[in-house]
Motif scaffolding. Structure first.
Motif, mmCIF file in Angstrom:
data_model
loop_
_atom_site.group_PDB
_atom_site.id
_atom_site.type_symbol
_atom_site.label_atom_id
_atom_site.label_comp_id
_atom_site.label_asym_id
_atom_site.label_seq_id
_atom_site.Cartn_x
_atom_site.Cartn_y
_atom_site.Cartn_z
ATOM 1 N N GLY A 173 17.812 5.943 -28.251
ATOM 2 C CA GLY A 173 18.800 5.291 -28.077
ATOM 3 C C GLY A 173 19.327 4.753 -29.256
ATOM 4 O O GLY A 173 19.138 5.197 -30.339
ATOM 5 N N LYS A 174 20.156 3.821 -29.173
ATOM 6 C CA LYS A 174 20.792 3.227 -30.302
ATOM 7 C C LYS A 174 19.851 2.416 -31.049
ATOM 8 O O LYS A 174 18.766 1.790 -30.566
ATOM 9 N N GLU A 175 19.843 2.330 -32.544
ATOM 10 C CA GLU A 175 19.063 1.694 -33.396
ATOM 11 C C GLU A 175 18.887 0.422 -33.055
ATOM 12 O O GLU A 175 18.021 -0.257 -32.816
ATOM 13 N N LYS A 176 19.972 -0.354 -32.709
ATOM 14 C CA LYS A 176 19.977 -1.787 -32.518
ATOM 15 C C LYS A 176 19.109 -2.201 -31.010
ATOM 16 O O LYS A 176 18.420 -3.062 -31.012
ATOM 17 N N ASN A 177 19.292 -1.260 -30.063
ATOM 18 C CA ASN A 177 18.524 -1.292 -29.018
ATOM 19 C C ASN A 177 16.913 -1.261 -29.240
ATOM 20 O O ASN A 177 16.126 -1.740 -28.557
ATOM 21 N N ILE A 178 16.808 -0.164 -30.203
ATOM 22 C CA ILE A 178 15.365 0.150 -30.395
ATOM 23 C C ILE A 178 14.674 -1.035 -30.870
ATOM 24 O O ILE A 178 13.417 -1.522 -30.813
ATOM 25 N N LYS A 179 15.387 -1.639 -32.022
ATOM 26 C CA LYS A 179 14.922 -2.934 -32.650
ATOM 27 C C LYS A 179 14.589 -4.109 -31.582
ATOM 28 O O LYS A 179 13.683 -4.922 -31.555
ATOM 29 N N LYS A 180 15.524 -4.011 -30.884
ATOM 30 C CA LYS A 180 15.246 -5.342 -29.932
ATOM 31 C C LYS A 180 14.160 -4.967 -28.785
ATOM 32 O O LYS A 180 13.526 -5.952 -28.591
ATOM 33 N N PHE A 181 14.154 -3.680 -28.341
ATOM 34 C CA PHE A 181 12.882 -3.211 -27.489
ATOM 35 C C PHE A 181 11.596 -3.705 -28.562
ATOM 36 O O PHE A 181 10.916 -4.303 -27.742
ATOM 37 N N ILE A 182 11.501 -3.504 -29.516
ATOM 38 C CA ILE A 182 10.114 -3.470 -30.448
ATOM 39 C C ILE A 182 10.029 -5.056 -30.309
ATOM 40 O O ILE A 182 8.897 -5.586 -30.344
ATOM 41 N N GLN A 183 10.891 -5.817 -30.708
ATOM 42 C CA GLN A 183 10.847 -7.066 -30.990
ATOM 43 C C GLN A 183 10.549 -7.953 -29.841
ATOM 44 O O GLN A 183 9.612 -8.743 -29.608
ATOM 45 N N GLU A 184 10.812 -7.456 -28.410
ATOM 46 C CA GLU A 184 10.506 -8.015 -27.197
ATOM 47 C C GLU A 184 8.814 -7.629 -26.902
ATOM 48 O O GLU A 184 8.341 -8.554 -26.438
ATOM 49 N N LEU A 185 8.704 -6.566 -27.170
ATOM 50 C CA LEU A 185 7.215 -6.009 -27.082
ATOM 51 C C LEU A 185 6.298 -7.003 -27.793
ATOM 52 O O LEU A 185 5.438 -7.399 -27.501
ATOM 53 N N GLU A 186 6.680 -7.017 -29.059
ATOM 54 C CA GLU A 186 5.844 -7.854 -29.967
ATOM 55 C C GLU A 186 5.636 -9.308 -29.789
ATOM 56 O O GLU A 186 4.678 -10.018 -29.957
ATOM 57 N N ASN A 187 6.963 -9.938 -29.337
ATOM 58 C CA ASN A 187 6.816 -11.301 -29.121
ATOM 59 C C ASN A 187 6.513 -11.644 -27.422
ATOM 60 O O ASN A 187 6.713 -12.897 -27.047
ATOM 61 N N GLY A 188 6.187 -10.769 -26.575
ATOM 62 C CA GLY A 188 6.007 -11.108 -25.181
ATOM 63 C C GLY A 188 4.662 -11.744 -25.074
ATOM 64 O O GLY A 188 3.850 -11.950 -25.989
ATOM 65 N N GLU A 189 4.502 -11.838 -23.470
ATOM 66 C CA GLU A 189 3.287 -12.653 -23.265
ATOM 67 C C GLU A 189 2.126 -11.888 -23.090
ATOM 68 O O GLU A 189 0.815 -12.364 -23.332
ATOM 69 N N LYS A 190 2.376 -10.477 -23.228
ATOM 70 C CA LYS A 190 1.012 -9.364 -23.072
ATOM 71 C C LYS A 190 0.624 -9.084 -24.450
ATOM 72 O O LYS A 190 1.520 -9.216 -25.297
ATOM 73 N N LEU A 191 -0.489 -8.601 -24.815
ATOM 74 C CA LEU A 191 -0.990 -8.082 -26.092
ATOM 75 C C LEU A 191 -0.588 -6.647 -26.101
ATOM 76 O O LEU A 191 -1.180 -5.950 -25.310
ATOM 77 N N ILE A 192 0.389 -6.397 -26.725
ATOM 78 C CA ILE A 192 0.895 -5.221 -26.809
ATOM 79 C C ILE A 192 1.202 -5.055 -28.641
ATOM 80 O O ILE A 192 1.414 -5.708 -29.325
#
Length: 128
Positions: free
Chosen positions: A67-86
């Motif tokens: 996908g788009k680079e900016k969307n990949i970055k947002k995806f990664i940020q959301e996973l890293e800052n989420g409530e689950k341990l990812i």
């Protein structure tokens, strides 16, 4: 000192249990929902891996995300800052940046409760 070490171990384990996924299906569903939210898609989803020297209940699944680079970055940020341990940073990552469509190949790690439970059951059976 031994009690302090045991207390810290129990606190760490409790955090893992609290922030774990119920099962592998919930883990995969969470990843796929986040991909969809950020207009990304996964071309390849690998098998579930559990490393021998890894903490009980922790698994890795390989993904190739496009996908788009900016969307990949947002995806990664959301996973890293989420409530689950990812976790994303423990394994090598391949990134290909292009104007139209970027690609990232990585292993995403998470803790799975039903695997934690099986390991705990085995431990209790050994001690009896």
């Amino acid at each position: 000192k031994e009690k302090e070490i045991e207390r810290k171990f129990n606190e760490s384990r409790e955090k893992i249990v609290t922030k774990s996924f119920k099962n592998i299906g919930e883990f995969e569903k969470t990843i796929l929902e986040r991909l969809k939210k950020h207009n990304l898609y996964s071309q390849i989803i690998g098998r579930v891996e559990k490393l021998n020297n890894e903490i009980e209940g922790k698994v890795y699944i390989s993904y190739e995300i496009i996908g788009k680079e900016k969307n990949i970055k947002k995806f990664i940020q959301e996973l890293e800052n989420g409530e689950k341990l990812i976790s994303l940073v423990e394994t090598p990552v391949y990134i290909e940046i292009k104007e139209e469509e970027s690609k990232i190949k990585l292993k995403i790690a998470g803790y799975i409760l039903n695997l934690l439970g099986k390991d705990r059951y085995r431990e209790s059976r050994r001690s009896n």
